[in-house]
Design a protein around this motif. Sequence first.
Motif, short mmCIF file in Angstrom:
data_model
loop_
_atom_site.label_atom_id
_atom_site.label_comp_id
_atom_site.label_asym_id
_atom_site.label_seq_id
_atom_site.Cartn_x
_atom_site.Cartn_y
_atom_site.Cartn_z
N GLU A 113 62.57 80.24 27.51
CA GLU A 113 61.53 80.24 28.53
C GLU A 113 61.80 79.23 29.64
O GLU A 113 61.02 79.13 30.59
CB GLU A 113 60.16 79.99 27.89
CG GLU A 113 59.76 81.09 26.91
CD GLU A 113 58.37 80.87 26.33
OE1 GLU A 113 57.67 79.97 26.82
OE2 GLU A 113 58.01 81.62 25.40
N ASP A 192 53.79 91.22 44.20
CA ASP A 192 53.01 91.21 42.97
C ASP A 192 52.38 89.83 42.79
O ASP A 192 52.89 88.83 43.30
CB ASP A 192 53.88 91.56 41.76
CG ASP A 192 54.28 93.03 41.76
OD1 ASP A 192 53.73 93.80 42.57
OD2 ASP A 192 55.16 93.40 40.95
N GLN A 194 51.84 87.85 39.99
CA GLN A 194 52.13 86.81 39.00
C GLN A 194 53.49 86.97 38.33
O GLN A 194 54.16 87.99 38.46
CB GLN A 194 51.06 86.83 37.92
CG GLN A 194 51.01 88.12 37.11
CD GLN A 194 49.82 88.17 36.18
OE1 GLN A 194 48.73 87.71 36.53
NE2 GLN A 194 50.02 88.71 34.99
N LEU A 195 53.87 85.90 37.62
CA LEU A 195 55.02 85.88 36.74
C LEU A 195 54.54 85.75 35.31
O LEU A 195 53.47 85.19 35.05
CB LEU A 195 55.93 84.68 37.07
CG LEU A 195 56.49 84.59 38.49
CD1 LEU A 195 57.21 83.26 38.65
CD2 LEU A 195 57.42 85.75 38.78
N ASN A 196 55.36 86.25 34.36
CA ASN A 196 55.00 86.03 32.96
C ASN A 196 55.57 84.68 32.50
O ASN A 196 56.15 83.94 33.28
CB ASN A 196 55.46 87.19 32.07
CG ASN A 196 56.98 87.32 32.00
OD1 ASN A 196 57.73 86.42 32.39
ND2 ASN A 196 57.44 88.45 31.51
N HIS A 197 55.44 84.37 31.21
CA HIS A 197 55.84 83.06 30.71
C HIS A 197 57.35 82.85 30.75
O HIS A 197 57.83 81.71 30.62
CB HIS A 197 55.33 82.85 29.28
CG HIS A 197 55.91 83.82 28.28
ND1 HIS A 197 55.52 85.15 28.21
CD2 HIS A 197 56.87 83.64 27.34
CE1 HIS A 197 56.21 85.74 27.25
NE2 HIS A 197 57.03 84.86 26.71
N LYS A 198 58.12 83.92 30.95
CA LYS A 198 59.57 83.81 31.06
C LYS A 198 60.03 83.82 32.52
O LYS A 198 61.24 83.80 32.79
CB LYS A 198 60.26 84.94 30.29
CG LYS A 198 60.10 84.83 28.78
CD LYS A 198 60.92 85.90 28.07
CE LYS A 198 60.82 85.75 26.56
NZ LYS A 198 61.64 86.77 25.85
N TYR A 200 59.40 86.28 34.82
CA TYR A 200 59.67 87.62 35.34
C TYR A 200 58.42 88.17 36.03
O TYR A 200 57.29 87.90 35.62
CB TYR A 200 60.11 88.56 34.22
CG TYR A 200 61.49 88.23 33.69
CD1 TYR A 200 62.63 88.61 34.38
CD2 TYR A 200 61.65 87.53 32.49
CE1 TYR A 200 63.89 88.30 33.90
CE2 TYR A 200 62.90 87.22 32.00
CZ TYR A 200 64.02 87.61 32.72
OH TYR A 200 65.27 87.28 32.24
N VAL A 202 55.43 90.41 37.18
CA VAL A 202 54.51 91.36 36.55
C VAL A 202 53.60 91.95 37.62
O VAL A 202 52.98 91.20 38.38
CB VAL A 202 53.67 90.66 35.46
CG1 VAL A 202 52.68 91.64 34.84
CG2 VAL A 202 54.57 90.06 34.38
#
Length: 219
Positions: A113, A192, A194-198, A200, A202
């Motif tokens: 992460e 877009d 947001q980003l996810n916890h890694k 990437y 979303v």
Amino acid sequence: MHIHHLSEQNSILNTFVKEIRSVDIQKDRMRFRTNIERIGQILGYEMSKSFQYQSEKVITPLGESHINLATNNLVLCSILRAGVPLHNGLLSYFDHADNAFISAYRHHAKNPETFEIMVEYLACPNLEGKTLVLADPMLATGQSLVATFEALKPFGKPKALHLACVIAAQEGIDYISKHFNSDTHLWVATVDKQLNHKGYIVPGLGDAGDLAFGEKLQY
């Protein structure tokens, strides 16, 4: 930074964005690459409206005409490998542009992460006084674009800088806005939230490089 978010106005661009996002349609690699190229062409067309122009005479079979032509001395730089289809789309509109290529990837040392951007390959012409276009389909954290620009600095100072992206996360836009000067132009098909916890995007579309060229070997 000047942000040009093309999806804020409806156009045929929406069709290509929908198809590269669709889990069913994006399975066709050739169609995915073609749609990225089409988006590159649209980004290039819109970008060209901001260039400098001067009148030139053209001789026709029946006389002469005058037309305004762009005078910007372009260098297109794409981030390998995902940036290749986007690069091709831009290059199909900017016939006489010089080209640069750079490899920038996420290196996960221990924690999947967390990562740092590694630059290992770079081929670039002189950038002094040129108009530099950095092409990267996915603007996620923004770290790749910043690292790429830093790696290009020994090749000269561009007169103007344009960033061409297909999908951007707002977090990435906020990040690069702090690292590029206020005269920089960002041309993006859609944004877009947001980003996810890694890190990437979303909802994004997945891994653009894998979708265009096949899954890479992990080692």
